[in-house]
Write an enzyme that holds these catalytic residues in place. Structure first.
Site, PDB file in Angstrom:
ATOM      1  N   GLY A 127       0.940  -1.002  -0.480  1.00 12.63           N
ATOM      2  CA  GLY A 127      -0.064   0.255  -0.425  1.00 12.63           C
ATOM      3  C   GLY A 127       0.783   1.457  -0.017  1.00 12.63           C
ATOM      4  O   GLY A 127       2.321   1.193  -0.869  1.00 12.63           O
ATOM      5  N   GLU A 128       0.280   2.266   0.911  1.00 12.68           N
ATOM      6  CA  GLU A 128       0.822   3.228   0.635  1.00 12.68           C
ATOM      7  C   GLU A 128       1.159   3.846  -0.285  1.00 12.68           C
ATOM      8  O   GLU A 128       1.818   5.106  -0.677  1.00 12.68           O
ATOM      9  CB  GLU A 128       2.174   3.328   1.159  1.00 12.68           C
ATOM     10  N   GLY A 129       0.989   3.754  -2.052  1.00  8.70           N
ATOM     11  CA  GLY A 129       0.867   4.064  -3.184  1.00  8.70           C
ATOM     12  C   GLY A 129       2.674   3.714  -3.638  1.00  8.70           C
ATOM     13  O   GLY A 129       2.863   3.947  -4.546  1.00  8.70           O
TER      14      GLY A 129
END
Lengths: 354, 354
Positions: free
Chosen positions: A318-320
């Site tokens: 995640g997080e981008g």
């Protein structure tokens, strides 16, 4: 009319004529037809969004949306809830994965609090869009009210508008941080698709067999309790969603309304994109999928959104992080379309070249 | 001792201790263990090659190797042989796919003639390593002599040495151009693996069913005629190979002998890497696979070389296009290893951070 309604009304179809011109140019380039695989249709889609064959992705921006989840009380995650706010500080201090990969990809990294269970000081350089300090435990009650759900989405839209004050955005990427947030994301895809939870559920940050059983049971129980109406995305978000997921939906709607292509990252970002696409199906024309996550539900989300991910790196972070890496490939796609010469331009097949 | 023999002797195993340190650092970073998927072991391998955790891929170089093939007389390709030399001019003029994607990825693009059926002027800015103007038709006779095969490999080694005169190379990528060259490449993997040609053969630049039948029959006939000894990579290259494939093998050997990681592109580049690895198995430690090509034989090559491709974009172009895009991801892998903070560094899990 609310900001959400106004934004949805502003989402128009992309330029089909430019898409055809792009596909034609790609076919005529001095290389075997279709030889650059999935980057070709993606290049054409980017041209259709820009309304021009000459696409340049100069300003790239990622927004990592954070929130906490009451459902972690059930034991669905490997990490304690405190890690959410600690990671927000890690993002601000520049030491996290998204900072490193965002810098690598040439993307501005922004962090947004939509519902972290922590009082951040107002001067902390993040987008302050907190709706509440974590959702309620949706096994027992709706995660949030409908009003709170609207607030979270509108927070995402507002972020796009604020970012645009500093100039045009050529590509937006979404990312997430929130301990426990694969649980609401999986509940959302189960609610929309009606698919069995067992087929959709995954191990998130790496839970064991026992926690996986709990997670599966928790999602089934919540869906049985709330029975969200799948034709009402606000109800789905309010009953089994999360604040950062609403924010992620808002980012997609805000981007689409402003003609910005948006790359969605892993399971949670894609859950936000799903909500957005249920509100405004045309928003799908602006969406790009970064990667195949390890999470089983991700595949079903991509199918529902008709998206082909560009990467398959076995990410589950995640997080981008996947989204910013995908930005580089989408950037490459624009260069392919613009810069590779056609047979006519290089005169291959006749003798003019030599 | 020949240049080939000297080069093979110079290939040493990479630093296993640094590899372990790298894996340890990756495990301790403030994110779920293994969450950056296949980029993690690749980062560790790059550290082992560099002998340091602080890897920086500054100078990236791609060498696109061109050659012609007598076997095209059999009708195994969609394009006429003239396209090979025309594409060499296209590379030099900067309008081809590898120029565009090389620029995008920040890689220097070099072109080498190992056996194109055309008299290039000596002043043309390419590496002039022509062994002959195309191989012989290997359905009837060996593609080349053993001496010619050695020359092609040594040409590749010499290119690495010439490139090194301008300074350190941090990562090398290989690419190919040669009408008909999926045919020798498929013959090479069939010769080494003993697998049925039907399982390995593909459509190259896009041949139809009839040409595919011819291509399959041609490869089977050649292997039956020459029966190359699979323990003798020079014989495999000489009987059913190509000059640019020898050159590609030489690039891999030259890179490995000089401690340079090397990314191999599609079917043809990987055929060259296979030859190199048969000469010097330790060379595999320096090899990275860019992408899964559409060609069936590519998967078998990757298995044989124990490589996991980083991209799956449905490419079938060659030139080094997949390899330069993969360089960006390998670059990202080095940033992951160096720059993402460990739990200890950010003090997540205790209160020091806030």
């Amino acid at each position: 009319m609310s900001l959400l309604e106004k934004t949805i009304k502003k989402i128009y179809s992309t330029n089909a004529e430019v898409m055809q011109l792009a596909l034609e140019r790609l076919r005529n380039q001095a290389r075997p037809a279709g030889s650059l695989g999935i980057l070709e249709p993606l290049a054409a889609r980017l041209a259709a969004i820009a309304g021009s064959l000459n696409v340049e992705l100069k300003r790239k921006v990622v927004v990592t949306c954070a929130g906490d989840h009451g459902v972690v009380a059930e034991g669905v995650s490997l990490f304690p809830q405190e890690v959410t706010y600690q990671m927000v500080f890690n993002f601000v201090n520049g030491g996290a994965s998204i900072n490193v990969l965002g810098k690598h990809a040439g993307a501005e990294v922004n962090v947004a609090d939509f519902g972290v269970n922590y009082d951040f000081k107002p001067e902390l350089p993040i987008f302050h869009k907190k709706v509440a300090k974590g959702t309620r435990n949706f096994v027992h009650e709706p995660a949030m009210s409908r009003e709170a759900a609207i607030s979270s989405i509108e927070g995402g839209i507002e972020i796009v508008e604020t970012l645009l004050e500093a100039g045009q955005i050529d590509m937006l990427a979404t990312g997430d941080m929130g301990i426990g947030n694969t649980t609401p994301s999986t509940a959302i895809i189960a609610a929309f698709s009606g698919l069995p939870v067992e087929e959709l559920v995954g191990r998130g940050t790496g839970i064991g067999d026992e926690a996986l059983k709990i997670k599966t049971a928790v999602i089934k129980k919540a869906l049985a309790l709330h029975q969200p109406d799948k034709s009402d995305p606000l109800e789905v978000l309010a009953t089994v969603g999360g604040f950062e997921i609403g924010g992620l939906a808002g980012l997609v709607l805000g981007a689409a309304a402003n003609g910005i292509p948006v790359v969605c990252d892993g399971l949670i970002s894609t859950a936000g994109a799903l909500i957005a696409a249920e509100f405004a199906p045309t928003a799908k024309e602006y969406l790009f999928a970064s990667h195949r996550s390890v999470e089983a539900g991700h595949k079903f989300m991509h199918e529902r959104l008709e998206l082909t991910p560009v990467l398959d790196l076995q990410f589950r972070l995640g997080e981008g992080t996947g989204a910013v890496l995908a930005m580089e490939l989408l950037d490459a796609a624009t260069r392919i379309l613009c810069d590779i010469k056609t047979f006519a331009e290089v005169a291959i097949g006749d003798k003019n070249i030599v």
